[in-house]
Design a protein around this motif. Structure first.
Motif, mmCIF file in Angstrom:
data_model
loop_
_atom_site.group_PDB
_atom_site.id
_atom_site.type_symbol
_atom_site.label_atom_id
_atom_site.label_comp_id
_atom_site.label_asym_id
_atom_site.label_seq_id
_atom_site.Cartn_x
_atom_site.Cartn_y
_atom_site.Cartn_z
ATOM 1 N N PRO A 1 -81.966 30.309 0.993
ATOM 2 C CA PRO A 1 -83.301 30.914 0.859
ATOM 3 C C PRO A 1 -83.402 31.836 -0.357
ATOM 4 C CG PRO A 1 -82.071 31.959 2.656
ATOM 5 C CD PRO A 1 -81.209 30.858 2.133
ATOM 6 N N ILE A 2 -84.517 31.721 -1.051
ATOM 7 C CA ILE A 2 -84.812 32.655 -2.146
ATOM 8 C C ILE A 2 -86.274 33.067 -2.026
ATOM 9 C CG2 ILE A 2 -83.097 31.938 -3.852
ATOM 10 C CD1 ILE A 2 -85.369 30.164 -5.065
ATOM 11 N N LYS A 3 -86.638 34.062 -2.794
ATOM 12 C CA LYS A 3 -88.019 34.537 -2.805
ATOM 13 C C LYS A 3 -88.930 33.410 -3.318
ATOM 14 C CE LYS A 3 -87.026 38.683 -1.382
ATOM 15 N NZ LYS A 3 -87.376 39.025 0.010
ATOM 16 N N PRO A 4 -90.236 33.466 -3.005
ATOM 17 C CA PRO A 4 -91.119 32.344 -3.356
ATOM 18 C C PRO A 4 -91.059 31.952 -4.828
ATOM 19 C CG PRO A 4 -92.258 33.888 -1.936
ATOM 20 C CD PRO A 4 -90.929 34.510 -2.254
ATOM 21 N N ASP B 1 -91.373 28.829 4.568
ATOM 22 C CA ASP B 1 -91.742 30.234 4.651
ATOM 23 C C ASP B 1 -90.510 31.128 4.690
ATOM 24 O OD1 ASP B 1 -94.359 29.576 4.548
ATOM 25 O OD2 ASP B 1 -94.735 29.733 6.697
ATOM 26 N N LYS B 2 -89.386 30.547 5.086
ATOM 27 C CA LYS B 2 -88.150 31.314 5.111
ATOM 28 C C LYS B 2 -87.547 31.465 3.717
ATOM 29 C CE LYS B 2 -83.812 31.548 7.581
ATOM 30 N NZ LYS B 2 -82.716 30.807 8.179
ATOM 31 N N PHE C 1 -82.077 40.146 6.469
ATOM 32 C CA PHE C 1 -83.141 39.189 6.208
ATOM 33 C C PHE C 1 -84.475 39.612 6.810
ATOM 34 C CE2 PHE C 1 -85.346 35.165 6.805
ATOM 35 C CZ PHE C 1 -85.101 34.545 5.603
ATOM 36 N N ASN D 1 -82.674 41.546 -1.493
ATOM 37 C CA ASN D 1 -83.621 41.739 -0.400
ATOM 38 C C ASN D 1 -83.917 43.214 -0.141
ATOM 39 O OD1 ASN D 1 -85.333 40.348 1.297
ATOM 40 N ND2 ASN D 1 -84.055 40.691 3.095
ATOM 41 N N TYR E 1 -93.578 34.396 15.475
ATOM 42 C CA TYR E 1 -94.596 33.794 14.596
ATOM 43 C C TYR E 1 -95.253 32.565 15.215
ATOM 44 C CZ TYR E 1 -89.851 32.355 13.411
ATOM 45 O OH TYR E 1 -88.530 32.007 13.486
ATOM 46 N N GLU F 1 -99.556 33.983 5.847
ATOM 47 C CA GLU F 1 -98.453 33.256 5.237
ATOM 48 C C GLU F 1 -97.957 33.894 3.931
ATOM 49 O OE1 GLU F 1 -98.937 29.190 3.934
ATOM 50 O OE2 GLU F 1 -96.905 28.740 4.614
ATOM 51 N N ARG G 1 -94.133 34.922 3.501
ATOM 52 C CA ARG G 1 -93.302 34.283 2.473
ATOM 53 C C ARG G 1 -92.661 35.313 1.557
ATOM 54 N NH1 ARG G 1 -95.392 29.550 -0.938
ATOM 55 N NH2 ARG G 1 -93.182 29.548 -1.391
ATOM 56 N N LYS G 2 -93.434 36.315 1.200
ATOM 57 C CA LYS G 2 -92.907 37.320 0.274
ATOM 58 C C LYS G 2 -91.783 38.110 0.918
ATOM 59 C CE LYS G 2 -94.569 40.305 -3.172
ATOM 60 N NZ LYS G 2 -95.500 41.351 -3.520
ATOM 61 N N ALA G 3 -91.942 38.348 2.198
ATOM 62 C CA ALA G 3 -90.930 39.146 2.886
ATOM 63 C C ALA G 3 -89.645 38.355 3.089
ATOM 64 C CB ALA G 3 -91.477 39.601 4.228
ATOM 65 N N ALA G 4 -89.788 37.041 3.231
ATOM 66 C CA ALA G 4 -88.617 36.223 3.535
ATOM 67 C C ALA G 4 -87.823 35.909 2.266
ATOM 68 C CB ALA G 4 -89.062 34.941 4.223
ATOM 69 N N GLY G 5 -86.823 35.081 2.420
ATOM 70 C CA GLY G 5 -85.986 34.712 1.275
ATOM 71 C C GLY G 5 -84.964 35.797 1.033
ATOM 72 N N LEU G 6 -83.811 35.427 0.538
ATOM 73 C CA LEU G 6 -82.801 36.455 0.296
ATOM 74 C C LEU G 6 -82.854 36.897 -1.158
ATOM 75 C CD1 LEU G 6 -79.858 35.134 2.475
ATOM 76 C CD2 LEU G 6 -80.998 37.327 2.721
ATOM 77 N N GLY G 7 -82.174 36.162 -2.023
ATOM 78 C CA GLY G 7 -82.138 36.555 -3.421
ATOM 79 C C GLY G 7 -83.403 36.190 -4.163
ATOM 80 N N PRO H 1 -85.255 34.172 -7.315
ATOM 81 C CA PRO H 1 -84.956 32.879 -7.943
ATOM 82 C C PRO H 1 -84.093 33.051 -9.187
ATOM 83 C CG PRO H 1 -87.290 33.073 -7.453
ATOM 84 C CD PRO H 1 -86.693 34.419 -7.214
ATOM 85 N N ASN I 1 -79.227 36.263 9.865
ATOM 86 C CA ASN I 1 -80.607 35.981 10.251
ATOM 87 C C ASN I 1 -81.177 37.002 11.219
ATOM 88 O OD1 ASN I 1 -81.077 33.867 8.608
ATOM 89 N ND2 ASN I 1 -80.698 32.281 10.123
ATOM 90 N N GLY J 1 -78.156 30.601 8.932
ATOM 91 C CA GLY J 1 -78.043 31.280 7.641
ATOM 92 C C GLY J 1 -77.076 30.574 6.721
#
Lengths: 416, 173, 116, 992
Positions: free
Chosen positions: A266-269, A288-289, D51, D99, D124, D141, D145-151, D153, D516, D546
């Protein structure tokens, strides 16, 4: 609706440490007889039971599932939803489904997270352009949103895409704004919960072993939990459909093949739409993750092992890094396979057959997820009325006798 | 013969050669005819190569032999050879001299370099000297001829620029 | 990726081969009168069993020769490879690893890896 | 900071200081350090934020299983999600935590922690549905989306990675004790062997712990050194260090990735990693085990670490994370940790064991007593507390009393699991061991051998037996190995999946998946909602989904579930590990098969001439074909094509048609074969003549077309479309081998042997006569649709009188090596006649005017020859050919099928476009009934307006009718349906 979900119900349950949530569905033992049995507890099967109960007044229904709900292709696909199909028959079917998707979270009071972020299909050569423009024209005349995007428009929507400096440059794309992705497990669970509320017995760990017929008519199904009688049986077992059909003496034009998919870490959007490229086989969206969800191709041989060759993964990934240079430093987190049932014309079968009371919903190949509610809806109609809905009339078994196929393979390579 | 690259214990040269694909049953009539024309008895074991000063003749399948002329004979002579063979209605000889490009690869790191481009098992126990194979290399259809001192690889000419670049890349990286 | 032993070239990666679907399906001779249904079955319908399966492969990136094979589609194990003119080996020569039409074998399936 | 160093570690070069940055601050470590070990040297514990709840997190493990310490490597194109416990530092390395915003110490996202009671498992699914469905897309959404994700890009980067294939007999995965033993017993045998180790040092447990005292009378390090030396010397064993086996596919096909820049900044122009693709006969899995954690309240605080990892940091990385750690265990695996600490004169602050005093091994008991370590038996850590780092723990002792212990570090061990990830990937069967409380490999599916702790065999004294038994199949000499270990007793564990929370509240959390943010509460909730199948539970809670795939925790989750459901663990199941073992770089998978090598550019023999003459190219499959030849930079494609077309019609033009497929077919039964493959009959055709032919699929649909030259009844040459070349040959081979093996026929591709030049136009005969003066091109000597062989300048040509433009013309087949020479001669000769080279676009235009179809453009796999009006091409007397029977099915004889017609705009200024649909009525009320679509459309220079070919329903009977074409801007234009031919209908020009 017995279970009402909202932020308030969550807050209420927070006080009790979320220990008092009701069960999503019961775990009943099978009854001796059902009006209709649906074999296959994926999205299509559960949805069929849901619509049978809701729209056709059938209450004595069971869904039997060999493993766990949504554990087959429902839980293994890349969740792309679109309706921009070429032929009228396909377009109407998938558009019917897309319209149902648009209200499904509200209808089920369960958030299937249908995210209408748009679906883009890239053109990499003159032949692609011709095919895509033909499709856009047909879509628009069928009332389906579909538009041509120039390279510049693509770059604006997907800035990370390398459009020029690659072997097959991106020349344009079709775009369906109403397309998108959804949460795959949620549709199975949502349908299951609401079907269960209407009295449908959802029976997991119950393997269908033989469809019993007598004098050209259905008797019932032998299962790992014993024989269950039924008036009607709908088989929605994706890869295993033809195996079950065989037990009733029906030969279906299906081949079961491995199809693989993978996700990245997972990475930011980074990518806000769904991008598909048939020419270089790279389908990607971002969940979304934050995981990149990437679809790979099918293997050429029949298999029920839910695994495919690494060479298929390689093909997809090398296209991905070429098309998106930022992905060079991304990593594949998980890969997996499903068993897809493919028809000779790459279109589904939603049809009755020579055995009275036996119905099939199969042949969805690599793209059945998007059709889930629509397919379930018209299949329920077909089972209830014993004749197809006008939307699925073209998707009969008889087309392989008459030759009236719905060929969605797209055209062959450019000649001369 | 043009040198493509010599580096990292690998030496690659490229050349074109006159070449004929011969199709037929491999029966005694077939063998006699070829023997008469070439003074070389075609191998009967699949994948086996026989050679003399001027020819490499490999059996690539039960009904296919590839004949490579090592000397620069005249194209028309090869054309004529095909014509003679083709008089026999149960054989087909096709001149593919202009269709393919050859790469001669030698040096200590030959196989480790080639294994960057192909899954093919070059171990002697599975690919004996003086045998041939058809396989994929750099995603391209190739013929391999394992000779005593080097290995010959041929591919279709339309791919040859790409293939040469891939070979150079495999030597360098 | 499977490893397939071409009867003419030896074992090679599957990437060199193309799958030709079910084996031993005879093409109806054009001189026979057959119904639309029979012809439709020939063109479109092939067996799709879970378990033992007779199938065809062609060494498309090698010698371009076709051959037949018995493979267990529930595990992908190749049980026998034979040439086109070899007789069709009877099913009884091979062990069927699944008990029910859509069952899972003990080992080798993608679905279960736990002994219950 | 030196007080945290263990100078005894031989793997860290304490004299080589390395500077790097973490979150912009400068730190140093030593050569051999990972990011984690270097940061621990500085007492840094807070490494990242979690996360979901953005809780502070530290370093939990010392290896690949790390769930928490993921960082972004800014100095490597901002690579995200790198495990700090694996990645080695180098001079100038820049590392960032992930994060968190704005900083790791103060993270706005941690507000989620306050709201956490609402963020329960699957929350959710139950919300974000109101007040209107548009809120999901517009509001909910984007926030999620902005809150999720680890690193973040990564940056754009064309990584260089290469592939290397191996064919070997045995692969040994893991070069620890068992891997070394197996390898050394196979030295100088007939087997080709790869020994693969993820670390840069072989030795595994020998390097990572003080578990072993002596091997065959030697110190473990000495034994390892000698053994490794002898393995290195052997001819049959190749060692791959820094190489991680990620994937174990069917038929012993392994994927492993080698990091070529361990402890160094990757060079931009060199191979950074190698993907090894290995095919082997046997696999020996000696890849060891992974320690589990334990669930208790706040078990995620920085300062809590697995016990074996703590020991590994000391032994392998020479850093002592804490001088006063507390140890909490339910098994015997922590014994050696205490040994290690005591050897360094460090006394653990307390030892807490859930087992009773009687269960604890005698040796351990002695050790603890002798060194006066506070011992809590029958005890559990109930909770950990601290602000962004561990400050104290709460222990419940055997009497139920609650004790607080102040400490900065807690080592936990919940038992060990064989690392079965690869074994399950191989589809081997696992079996639950009720005594050791873990899944162990049971039945192999492939030729897989598991050794040592990877096989679930946790006792050193068993090694000798196991090796001799399992390696018997290789006929190795009897292995004699005597091991003295620090833990004499057998491995022993007591069941403890979760310690009930110390103080329960809406906010209390015991984690079961650290990455997670899944809590044991989430597991309970999932069960109560009916997600009692482990795969459901995993999907509903995201447990073990994860980047670590729950390596240290998934068995714990199973344990909790099995207790809740009162089922055996194996009845609950196990989440199936999906490949890869650890995240695998896209760049490595792509290797050199991307970027400049993505796909070959196939080039015609005269490609260079086209480049020199300014051709603009079109991709046609892999081929590069000249699309048009602009005279100057300012000439547009439209102008060039109009000019080229006019020139062909008025004088002459030449096209490079070399990409056409060409097949030579020969054999006693060649005629019969050709009659079966194509719709046409070739029986009555004269030798030396040529014929346009169609090939169908068995479904009756047009698949390919071409021209067949008949040399004799036994010898033919066929052309195919460019795209169809390979398929047509393959199809012929298939039928020849599988359906009609009795026919004597052979076929060879001659596509690449010959270049093809298509020359046509009224001046063609003049040009040809000039180039080939000895050939008589008169109609009598060289009629339309005949061919001749000619020797010319030491080569043999085939010339055919045929044309695809509608003008009189020839196709010249030239051996490729002579192609350029002859092409240039034709150009030279053609100058005075105004000959122009033209590209595919002009070819398409000209043939469309003449009504000739292009397979794949005017057909799409749903068109029969009858639909095209090509009934005359079907051999009426033939009993069989491919697809014949399909042509009489009910749907193919239907009169209203789509048929090929021509389309003309009624207003000449209207522009027809390909893909436009033809409508009977003007109304655009959807769904609009469509007759069909325009397959080809061009602006005709001779007509002065656009025209089209179309396939439309019942088209032939609609000829002469007015209709409409829909345009892309939602309008219609009036058109007339006409015959599909616009030029020289009587073929006067063609045969002139």
């Amino acid at each position: 609706m017995k279970k009402k979900y909202s932020i308030f119900s969550i807050a209420r349950n927070a006080f009790s440490g979320h220990k008092n949530w009701p069960k999503m569905w019961r775990s009943p033992e099978p009854r001796e007889f059902y009006d209709a049995i649906i074999i296959g507890g994926g999205g299509h099967g559960l949805g069929t039971a849901y619509y049978l109960a809701k729209e056709h007044g059938l209450k004595n229904i069971a869904v039997i599932e060999k493993g766990w709900l949504g554990g087959g292709n429902t839980g293994r696909n890349t969740t792309i939803i679109r309706s921009n199909y070429l032929w009228d028959d396909s377009a109407h079917l998938y558009e019917h489904s897309l319209k149902l998707w648009e209200n499904l979270s509200q209808e089920l009071n369960y958030n299937v997270m249908f995210s209408q972020r748009g679906v883009m299909n890239l053109a990499h050569n003159e032949h692609d352009i011709k095919e895509i423009k033909r499709r856009i024209s047909a879509n628009n005349l069928n009332g389906i949103d579909s538009q041509w995007l120039s390279k510049e428009e693509i770059q604006k929507m997907v800035p990370i895409m390398n459009t020029d400096n690659l072997r097959y440059p991106v020349l344009g794309a079709s775009f369906q704004p109403r397309g998108g992705v959804a949460r795959h497990d949620a549709i199975a669970w949502g349908f299951a919960m609401r079907a269960d509320e209407m009295g449908v017995d959802i029976i997991q760990n119950c393997e269908a072993q033989k469809i019993r017929t007598k004098n050209g008519k259905i008797e019932g199904v032998e299962t790992s939990k014993g024989f269950i009688r039924a008036n009607k049986i709908g088989v929605v077992a994706s890869g295993h459909t033809s195996v079950l059909a065989e037990t009733a003496g029906i030969r279906l034009p299906l081949q079961s093949k491995p199809l693989q998919a993978l996700v990245s870490e997972p990475i930011k959007p980074i990518i806000d739409t769904v991008v598909m490229s048939a020419a270089v086989h790279a389908y990607v969206s971002q969940s979304d993750k934050g995981e990149l969800v990437i679809g790979a191709g099918t293997d050429s041989y029949n298999s029920f092992t839910q695994r495919g060759g690494f060479n298929i993964i390689e093909e997809t990934i090398r296209a991905m890094v070429e098309l998106y240079p930022v992905f060079g430093k991304m990593k594949m987190l998980r890969q997996w396979g499903g068993i897809v049932d493919i028809c000779p014309d790459a279109s589904p079968i939603i049809s009755k057959c020579d055995v009275e009371g036996l119905f099939f919903n199969c042949g969805w190949g690599t793209g059945g997820f998007k059709a889930t509610p629509g397919s379930a809806n018209v299949f329920a109609h077909t089972i209830a009325k014993n004749e197809p809905h006008q939307i699925n009339a073209a998707f009969s078994l008889n087309r392989f006798v008459s030759g009236k196929l719905v060929d969605e393979h797209g055209a062959a390579a450019v000649a001369h | 013969m043009r040198e493509v690259i010599r580096s990292n214990e690998v030496e690659i040269k490229t050349f074109t050669a006159l070449q004929v694909i011969i199709r037929g049953s491999g029966d005694s009539k077939f063998n006699n005819l070829l023997n008469k024309k070439l003074n070389l008895l075609p191998p009967s074991d699949n994948l086996r190569i026989v050679s003399d000063d001027n020819h490499i003749l490999a059996k690539l399948s039960y009904d296919q032999w590839n004949l490579i002329f090592l000397n620069k004979d005249e194209n028309l002579k090869v054309q004529n050879f095909c014509h003679e063979i083709n008089k026999n209605s149960e054989m087909l000889a096709t001149n593919i001299s202009d269709a393919q490009v050859f790469f001669q690869i030698s040096g200590e790191n030959t196989y480790s370099m080639m294994n960057k481009l192909t899954h093919f098992d070059f171990r002697e126990k599975n690919f004996k000297t003086m045998t041939a194979a058809q396989t994929l290399m750099a995603r391209i259809d190739c013929n391999l001829y394992k000779l005593n001192t080097h290995i010959l690889v041929s591919c279709n000419r339309s791919f040859s620029d790409y293939f040469e670049d891939r070979l150079i890349d495999a030597v360098n990286f | 990726m499977l490893l397939i032993e071409c009867p003419y070239c030896g074992p090679r990666d599957q990437s060199e081969f193309s799958n030709g679907g079910e084996a031993h399906v005879k093409r109806p001779d054009g001189s026979q009168e057959i119904s639309d249904r029979e012809w439709g079955e020939y063109v479109f319908i092939r067996s799709n069993p879970k378990g033992l399966f007779y199938e065809r492969w062609v060494h498309s990136h090698g010698c371009r020769k076709w051959f037949n094979c018995v493979r267990d589609t529930s595990t992908d194990e190749i049980l026998k490879i034979y040439k086109l003119d070899d007789p069709k080996p009877p099913l009884k020569d091979f062990e069927n690893k699944i008990q029910t039409p859509s069952g899972e074998p003990d080992v080798g399936s993608g679905n279960f890896t736990v002994k219950k | 900071m030196t007080h945290l160093n263990n100078q005894n570690s031989p793997f860290i070069h304490f004299h080589q200081r390395i500077n790097f940055q973490f979150d912009g601050k400068k730190y140093h470590g030593y050569k051999g350090d990972t990011i984690a070990s270097a940061l621990l040297r500085h007492g840094i514990k807070l490494i990242g934020r979690s996360f979901k709840y953005h809780r502070p997190r530290g370093i939990y493990t010392c290896g690949i299983e790390e769930p928490n310490a993921l960082v972004q490597i800014i100095s490597e194109h901002s690579e995200p999600n790198v495990r700090a416990t694996i990645k080695k530092i180098y001079e100038g390395m820049e590392v960032e935590s992930q994060n968190r915003w704005p900083s790791i110490e103060f993270d706005i996202g941690s507000v989620n922690s306050i709201l956490s009671p609402l963020f329960s498992a699957g929350f959710y699914y139950k919300t974000f549905m109101g007040p209107h469905k548009s809120f999901w897309k517009k509001i909910y959404e984007p926030v999620i989306r902005k809150a999720a994700g680890l690193g973040k890009p990564p940056k754009e980067f064309k990584a260089i990675s290469s592939h290397l294939h191996h064919n070997v007999d045995i692969v040994i995965v893991g070069g620890g004790l068992n891997g070394l033993l197996a390898a050394s017993s196979l030295i100088d045998t007939q087997y080709d062997i790869l020994l693969i180790e993820g670390d840069n040092q072989l030795g595994g447990i020998l390097n990572n712990s003080s578990k072993i005292n002596e091997i065959n009378g030697q110190r473990p390090q000495e034994w390892a050194k000698e053994t490794i030396e002898s393995i290195k010397k052997s001819k049959n064993i190749k060692i791959l260090n820094n190489t991680l086996v990620t994937t174990y596919n069917y038929i012993n096909h392994l994927i492993a990735v080698e990091d070529k820049y361990v402890g160094a900044k990757p060079a931009e122009d060199k191979v950074n990693s190698t993907l090894h693709k290995i095919r082997t006969e046997h696999v020996i899995l000696s890849n060891g085990h992974i320690e589990r954690f334990l669930s208790f309240q706040n078990n995620d605080l920085p300062g809590i670490m697995l016990g074996a990892s703590f020991e590994k940091f000391i032994c392998r990385y020479g850093v002592i994370p804490s001088k006063e750690p507390v140890i909490f265990s339910n098994n015997s695996n922590s014994n050696s940790l205490i040994q290690t600490l005591l050897e360094l004169h460090i006394k653990p602050k307390a030892y807490i064991d859930s087992r009773s005093g009687e269960q604890i091994e005698g040796e351990l008991f002695e050790l603890i007593r002798k060194n006066d370590i506070p011992l809590y038996t029958n005890s559990q850590v109930k909770a950990a507390y601290g602000n962004k780092k561990l400050e104290k723990i709460v222990v419940q002792d055997s009497s139920g009393g609650i004790n607080e212990i102040t400490t900065d570090f807690l080592c936990v061990s919940g038992g060990i699991n064989p690392d079965v990830h690869l074994f399950t990937q191989s589809k081997g069967l696992l079996e639950w061991d009720d005594k050791d409380l873990t899944y162990k490999p049971s039945k192999s599916f492939q030729n897989t051998i598991t050794l040592g702790s990877a096989s679930g065999q946790f006792n050193f004294e068993e090694i000798e037996n196991e090796l001799n038994q399992k390696l018997k199949i290789f006929n190795v000499n009897k292995i004699i190995i005597k091991i003295k270990s620090n833990t004499a007793s057998r491995y022993q564990i007591q069941k403890l999946w979760e310690v009930p929370a110390h103080k329960t509240s809406m906010w209390s959390k015991s984690f079961i998946d650290l990455q997670n943010d899944v809590t044991t509460k989430d597991i309970r909730q999932a069960i109560s909602e009916g997600f009692d199948r482990i795969e459901h539970l995993k999907r509903f809670t995201t447990n073990s989904m994860g980047t670590d795939q729950g390596k240290i925790s998934s068995i714990n989750a199973l344990g909790i579930v099995s207790d809740l459901l009162d089922k055996k663990v194996n009845e609950v199941g196990t989440t199936i590990y999906r490949p890869p073992y650890a995240p695998l770089s896209f760049a490595a998978i792509a290797g050199r098969n991307s970027y400049e090598f993505y796909d070959p550019e196939r080039k015609s023999p005269i490609h260079q001439w086209h480049i020199k003459n300014g051709a603009v190219f079109e991709d046609v499959g892999q081929w590069k074909r000249p699309w048009y030849f602009p005279l100057s930079k300012s000439e547009t494609m439209y102008d060039a094509v109009q000019r080229e077309s006019k020139t062909v019609r008025e004088s002459a033009g030449i096209l490079d048609g070399s990409t056409l497929g060409k097949i030579e077919i020969k054999g006693k039964d060649a005629l019969q074969f050709m009659n079966l493959i194509y719709t046409n009959s070739f029986t009555k055709m004269n030798a030396g003549s040529a014929r346009y032919a169609l090939m169908l699929g068995e479904d009756g649909m047009v698949k390919d077309d071409g021209i067949i030259c008949k040399i004799s009844d036994e010898h033919f040459i066929a052309t195919t479309t460019t795209g169809g070349a390979a398929n047509v040959l393959a199809c012929m081979e298939e039928y020849a081998q599988t359906e009609w093996p009795n026919l004597n026929v052979y076929m060879n591709s001659i596509t690449e042997q010959f270049a093809t030049f298509n020359i046509s136009g009224p001046k063609t005969r003049d040009i040809m006569s000039k180039v080939f003066p000895e050939i008589d091109f008169s109609n009598q000597a060289f009629p339309f649709m005949t061919f001749q062989f000619h020797e010319f300048q030491n080569t043999q040509l085939r010339i055919m009188r045929a044309s695809f433009t509608g003008e009189m013309g020839y196709e010249i087949y030239v051996p490729s090596n002579s192609a350029l020479k002859i092409w240039e001669q034709i150009q030279e000769a053609g100058k005075e006649f105004g000959l122009t080279p033209y590209g595919t676009e002009t070819m398409h235009l000209l043939r469309a005017e003449k009504g000739y179809i292009i397979i794949g453009q005017d057909t799409d796999g749903s068109i029969t020859p009858i639909d095209l009006g090509l009934n005359w091409m079907i051999g009426k007397t033939k009993t069989d050919f491919l697809g014949k029977r399909s042509l009489t099915r009910s749907d193919t004889v239907r009169p209203d099928r789509k048929q090929l017609v021509g389309i003309l705009p009624l207003n000449k200024e209207d522009s027809l476009e390909e893909g436009q649909h033809i409508l009977l009525n003007e109304s655009l009320q959807t769904p609009v009934p469509m007759l069909g679509h325009i397959t080809s459309s061009y602006h005709s220079p001779i007509m002065g307006h656009t025209f089209g070919l179309a396939v439309i329903k019942d088209g032939r009977s609609l000829i002469g009718t007015k209709a409409f074409a829909s345009t892309s801007n939602q309008k219609t234009i009036p058109v007339e349906i006409v015959k599909p031919i616009f030029y020289d209908e009587k073929n006067e020009r063609l045969v002139s």
